[in-house]
Design a protein around this motif. Structure first.
Motif, short mmCIF file in Angstrom:
data_model
loop_
_atom_site.label_atom_id
_atom_site.label_comp_id
_atom_site.label_asym_id
_atom_site.label_seq_id
_atom_site.Cartn_x
_atom_site.Cartn_y
_atom_site.Cartn_z
N LEU A 1 41.05 18.73 51.18
CA LEU A 1 40.42 18.81 49.86
C LEU A 1 39.16 19.66 49.92
O LEU A 1 38.89 20.46 49.01
N ASN A 2 38.39 19.51 50.98
CA ASN A 2 37.20 20.33 51.18
C ASN A 2 37.55 21.81 51.19
O ASN A 2 36.89 22.64 50.55
N THR A 3 38.63 22.16 51.90
CA THR A 3 39.06 23.56 51.99
C THR A 3 39.51 24.08 50.63
O THR A 3 39.14 25.18 50.22
N VAL A 4 40.31 23.27 49.92
CA VAL A 4 40.84 23.70 48.61
C VAL A 4 39.70 23.93 47.61
O VAL A 4 39.66 24.95 46.92
N ILE A 5 38.75 22.99 47.55
CA ILE A 5 37.66 23.13 46.57
C ILE A 5 36.77 24.31 46.93
O ILE A 5 36.31 25.04 46.04
N SER A 6 36.50 24.52 48.22
CA SER A 6 35.67 25.66 48.61
C SER A 6 36.35 26.97 48.23
O SER A 6 35.69 27.91 47.76
N GLN A 7 37.67 27.05 48.41
CA GLN A 7 38.40 28.25 48.01
C GLN A 7 38.35 28.44 46.50
O GLN A 7 38.17 29.56 46.00
N LEU A 8 38.48 27.34 45.77
CA LEU A 8 38.43 27.40 44.30
C LEU A 8 37.07 27.90 43.83
O LEU A 8 36.97 28.73 42.92
N LEU A 9 36.01 27.42 44.46
CA LEU A 9 34.66 27.83 44.07
C LEU A 9 34.41 29.30 44.41
O LEU A 9 33.72 30.01 43.66
N ARG A 10 34.96 29.77 45.52
CA ARG A 10 34.80 31.18 45.86
C ARG A 10 35.56 32.07 44.88
O ARG A 10 35.05 33.12 44.47
N VAL A 11 36.77 31.66 44.51
CA VAL A 11 37.54 32.42 43.52
C VAL A 11 36.80 32.47 42.20
O VAL A 11 36.66 33.52 41.58
N ARG A 12 36.25 31.33 41.81
CA ARG A 12 35.52 31.26 40.54
C ARG A 12 34.30 32.19 40.55
O ARG A 12 33.99 32.86 39.56
N ALA A 13 33.60 32.25 41.70
CA ALA A 13 32.42 33.13 41.82
C ALA A 13 32.83 34.59 41.70
O ALA A 13 32.15 35.40 41.04
N ARG A 14 33.97 34.97 42.32
CA ARG A 14 34.44 36.36 42.22
C ARG A 14 34.86 36.69 40.80
O ARG A 14 34.55 37.78 40.29
N VAL A 15 35.54 35.76 40.14
CA VAL A 15 35.94 35.98 38.74
C VAL A 15 34.71 36.13 37.86
O VAL A 15 34.67 36.99 36.97
N ALA A 16 33.69 35.30 38.10
CA ALA A 16 32.46 35.37 37.29
C ALA A 16 31.81 36.74 37.44
O ALA A 16 31.32 37.32 36.47
N ASP A 17 31.78 37.25 38.67
CA ASP A 17 31.21 38.59 38.90
C ASP A 17 31.94 39.64 38.07
O ASP A 17 31.31 40.47 37.40
N ARG A 18 33.26 39.61 38.12
CA ARG A 18 34.04 40.63 37.40
C ARG A 18 33.96 40.43 35.90
O ARG A 18 33.89 41.40 35.14
N LEU A 19 33.99 39.18 35.48
CA LEU A 19 33.91 38.89 34.05
C LEU A 19 32.58 39.37 33.48
O LEU A 19 32.52 39.92 32.37
N TYR A 20 31.51 39.16 34.24
CA TYR A 20 30.19 39.61 33.80
C TYR A 20 30.20 41.12 33.56
O TYR A 20 29.69 41.61 32.56
N GLY A 21 30.80 41.84 34.51
CA GLY A 21 30.87 43.30 34.37
C GLY A 21 31.69 43.73 33.17
O GLY A 21 31.31 44.64 32.43
N VAL A 22 32.83 43.06 32.95
CA VAL A 22 33.70 43.40 31.81
C VAL A 22 32.97 43.19 30.49
O VAL A 22 33.03 44.03 29.58
N TYR A 23 32.30 42.06 30.37
CA TYR A 23 31.59 41.77 29.12
C TYR A 23 30.45 42.77 28.90
O TYR A 23 30.27 43.29 27.79
N LYS A 24 29.67 43.00 29.95
CA LYS A 24 28.51 43.87 29.78
C LYS A 24 28.91 45.31 29.46
O LYS A 24 28.20 46.01 28.73
N VAL A 25 30.06 45.74 29.99
CA VAL A 25 30.49 47.11 29.71
C VAL A 25 30.89 47.27 28.24
O VAL A 25 30.89 48.40 27.71
N HIS A 26 31.19 46.14 27.56
CA HIS A 26 31.46 46.22 26.12
C HIS A 26 30.22 46.67 25.35
O HIS A 26 30.33 47.16 24.23
N GLY A 27 29.04 46.48 25.97
CA GLY A 27 27.83 46.97 25.33
C GLY A 27 27.86 48.48 25.17
O GLY A 27 27.21 49.03 24.26
N ASN A 28 28.63 49.16 26.03
CA ASN A 28 28.76 50.62 25.89
C ASN A 28 29.50 50.99 24.62
O ASN A 28 29.20 52.01 23.99
N TYR A 29 30.50 50.15 24.23
CA TYR A 29 31.15 50.37 22.94
C TYR A 29 30.12 50.33 21.82
O TYR A 29 30.10 51.15 20.91
#
Length: 437
Positions: free
Chosen positions: A217-245
């Motif tokens: 369970l420790n391994t699964v949750i740590s992997q989930l949290l790492r995936v979530r952090a990577r998604v947050a990074d990319r999502l932040y970039g996608v949203y902010k680039v809409h400011g260029n529109y």
């Protein structure tokens, strides 16, 4: 995997599937709190605010630290139009929460002690500060500390602990009171626990399976949290680039007469969309904190398993010691030595002992065997009682875990759906702006 409690106690569970702002805020103030337990029937507990302070530490060095305001008040019904009683308040540092939890771990080794929120941010995406004095991090820790106190206060055993009650109600003298319990003398060394884990011969299969599950369970949750952090990074970039529109539409509107207003309005919608990601990811961070709680809970589960291994090892040592004494008695009584020993060699070289010496040794061995049998009986009872009480708490924890994680994941999914709907609405609004050009 999950026990059916059959309890009628009132239960408050995090993660309501509605997404109104009030209920979303309630979701953040965490998970499963059994309101039917004694302490929460009598007392309301809040960690109301955090405050940064500067002072000298134990080595007379200047330091900056954070203290948290704990509020408690009687849990009484306030008449309509009446004023609730003013709360009793005191300040606590994070290190005092740590001392409380260490005391609980040692005093109740058969209980899965709730974890504290992280001391420093882990699994963070790159725009999130890892500074433990960052205001957003301190606020999330405040919420986590309140959740920790509610976890303890809702536990059927921990909620009745005197030291815990003093922690909530006595600002001065609490540290001295907890140290006077002598709990530090009972702390098992890591080396001792590790030795028991490797040397125990007959481990309980249930605890072995639980320890393995906790690791997984420790391994699964740590992997989930790492995936979530990577998604947050990319999502932040996608949203902010809409400011260029927004910027391009605004610049374009300046050179158009008929289409200018529509382009300007569409640009405004894009700017709003780009700015919304900050609040979205801040809310996401609270859901991540709920997952982190169970990431840290896995170590609390392993702690119970380690304690059982140590008790089992001590039981086996007591049994081996008793068997050895009985063998010595048999050899002394019969005059035969079944295995090579220094005693056997001595008898061959210097002759047998006198009957009086043998009788004296037999009497001493008999007394030692009786003491060993009593020690084995007591250690066996201790082990059985540990298994019984630990497994009761493990079943309670399993039910809590399943409810909490299910509700947290549902709430997280609903938040994602809501976020996608807002994105669709932004582009629908932009489409309307284009239609009016």
């Amino acid at each position: 995997m999950m026990a059916d409690s059959g309890s009628n106690e009132e239960v408050a569970v995090i993660g309501n599937t509605d997404i109104t702002s009030t209920e979303s805020e309630n979701n953040i103030i965490n998970t499963m709190v059994e309101r039917g337990t004694a302490l929460l029937k009598k007392m309301e507990i809040n960690v109301a605010e955090a405050e940064k302070r500067t002072g000298k530490n134990t080595v007379n060095m200047q330091e900056t630290y954070t203290v948290y305001l704990i509020e408690t008040r009687p849990a009484e019904t306030v008449p309509e139009g009446g004023t609730p009683a003013a709360p009793d308040t005191l300040w606590r540092r994070y290190s005092e929460f740590e001392l409380l939890r260490t005391y609980l771990l040692v005093t109740y080794p058969y209980i899965i002690i709730p974890p504290l929120p992280e001391k420093r941010a882990e699994f963070v995406w790159h725009k999130l500060s890892a500074d433990n004095l960052d205001p957003d991090f301190v606020e999330r820790r405040r919420v986590g500390l309140e959740n920790y106190l509610l976890r303890v206060a809702s536990h059927p055993v921990l909620s009745n602990d005197k030291i815990f009650f003093l922690f909530l109600t006595e600002e001065k003298g609490w540290r001295e009171a907890v140290l006077e319990t002598g709990f530090q003398d009972k702390v098992d060394s890591r080396l001792k626990s590790l030795s028991a884990a490797f040397r125990v011969k007959n481990p309980d299969k249930r605890f072995t399976a639980l320890k393995q599950y906790s690791d997984e369970l420790n391994t699964v949750i740590s992997q989930l949290l790492r995936v979530r952090a990577r998604v947050a990074d990319r999502l932040y970039g996608v949203y902010k680039v809409h400011g260029n529109y927004g910027r391009v539409f605004s610049e374009w509107s300046a050179i158009e007469k008929e289409m200018g207003d529509g382009l300007q309005s569409a640009g405004h919608h894009m700017d709003t969309y780009a700015a919304s990601i900050d609040d979205i990811l801040e809310e996401e961070e609270h859901y991540a904190d709920q997952l982190k709680e169970y990431f840290f809970y896995t170590d609390a589960v392993r702690s119970v398993c380690r304690k059982h291994e140590l008790i089992q090892y001590e039981l086996e040592i007591a049994a081996q010691d008793l068997a050895h004494k009985k063998q010595l008695k048999e050899e002394l009584a019969t005059g035969t030595v079944r295995v090579f020993s220094l005693k056997g060699m001595t008898s061959k070289l210097f002759g047998q002992e006198s009957p009086e010496q043998r009788e004296s040794k037999l009497a001493a061995l008999e007394q030692s065997i009786q003491e060993g049998e009593q020690a084995l009986k007591e250690k066996n009872s201790e082990c059985q009682e540990f298994v019984r009480t630990a497994w009761e708490d493990i079943e309670r924890f399993k039910e809590q875990k399943d409810n909490d994680l299910r509700e947290a994941l549902i709430s997280y999914a609903i938040m994602q759906i809501s976020m996608c709907k807002k994105g669709i609405q932004v582009w629908s609004n932009a489409k309307e702006c284009f239609n009016k050009m």
